[in-house]
Design a protein around this motif. Sequence first.
Motif, PDB file in Angstrom:
ATOM      1  N   GLU A  87       0.828  -1.213   0.000  1.00 22.76           N
ATOM      2  CA  GLU A  87       0.000   0.000   0.000  1.00 22.76           C
ATOM      3  C   GLU A  87       0.856   1.253   0.000  1.00 22.76           C
ATOM      4  N   TRP A 101       2.361   1.625  -3.501  1.00 23.30           N
ATOM      5  CA  TRP A 101       1.310   2.030  -4.426  1.00 23.30           C
ATOM      6  C   TRP A 101       0.972   3.515  -4.249  1.00 23.30           C
ATOM      7  N   ALA A 102       0.827   3.957  -3.000  1.00 25.69           N
ATOM      8  CA  ALA A 102       0.504   5.363  -2.732  1.00 25.69           C
ATOM      9  C   ALA A 102       1.618   6.280  -3.212  1.00 25.69           C
ATOM     10  N   GLN A 120       3.796   5.677  -5.653  1.00 23.56           N
ATOM     11  CA  GLN A 120       3.791   5.710  -7.122  1.00 23.56           C
ATOM     12  C   GLN A 120       2.635   6.559  -7.642  1.00 23.56           C
ATOM     13  N   ARG A 121       1.497   6.439  -7.018  1.00 25.09           N
ATOM     14  CA  ARG A 121       0.302   7.169  -7.448  1.00 25.09           C
ATOM     15  C   ARG A 121       0.460   8.673  -7.244  1.00 25.09           C
ATOM     16  N   SER A 122       1.067   9.058  -6.111  1.00 24.25           N
ATOM     17  CA  SER A 122       1.184  10.480  -5.778  1.00 24.25           C
ATOM     18  C   SER A 122       2.436  11.127  -6.353  1.00 24.25           C
TER      19      SER A 122
END
Length: 143
Positions: free
Chosen positions: A116, A119-120, A122-124
């Motif tokens: 998580e 993922w966060a 990479q997303r942000s």
Amino acid sequence: MFQPSQSDVRRFFCAAYAKQRDGRPLDPMEDIAARWIAEHPEYHADLSDEAAALAAQYTVEDGRSNPFLHLSMHLSIHEQAAIDQPTGIRQAVQLLAARRNSLHEAHHEVMECLGEMIWASQRSGLPPDGPAYIEAVRRRATR
């Protein structure tokens, strides 16, 4: 920084398993890997055939987890706890392991938190949030 390729990682785990199975000496990192491999007999067939391991594709559609990713995450969490980086992860993992009465089960839960966090990030586009990661592990330890 060492950045192994997918093939390097797969060869490493296959070699560690072969050495463990044959009773040959293991270097320190192989020894750690072998301990996690022993916890996952469902991966032994994958690790027994290096050529097949190098060619294998693990997709969500196949419904199988990637044994090399899974074992790599065990190693990552082991190393994080060993050097306490990010600061506080050692205690958080120990608390979760005590709560679950199993370091292995605790690692599986920490993997979810680690995934998580990545993922966060990479997303942000921001760096990984170590304190949030540790807090997620701690929250699991108090459930």
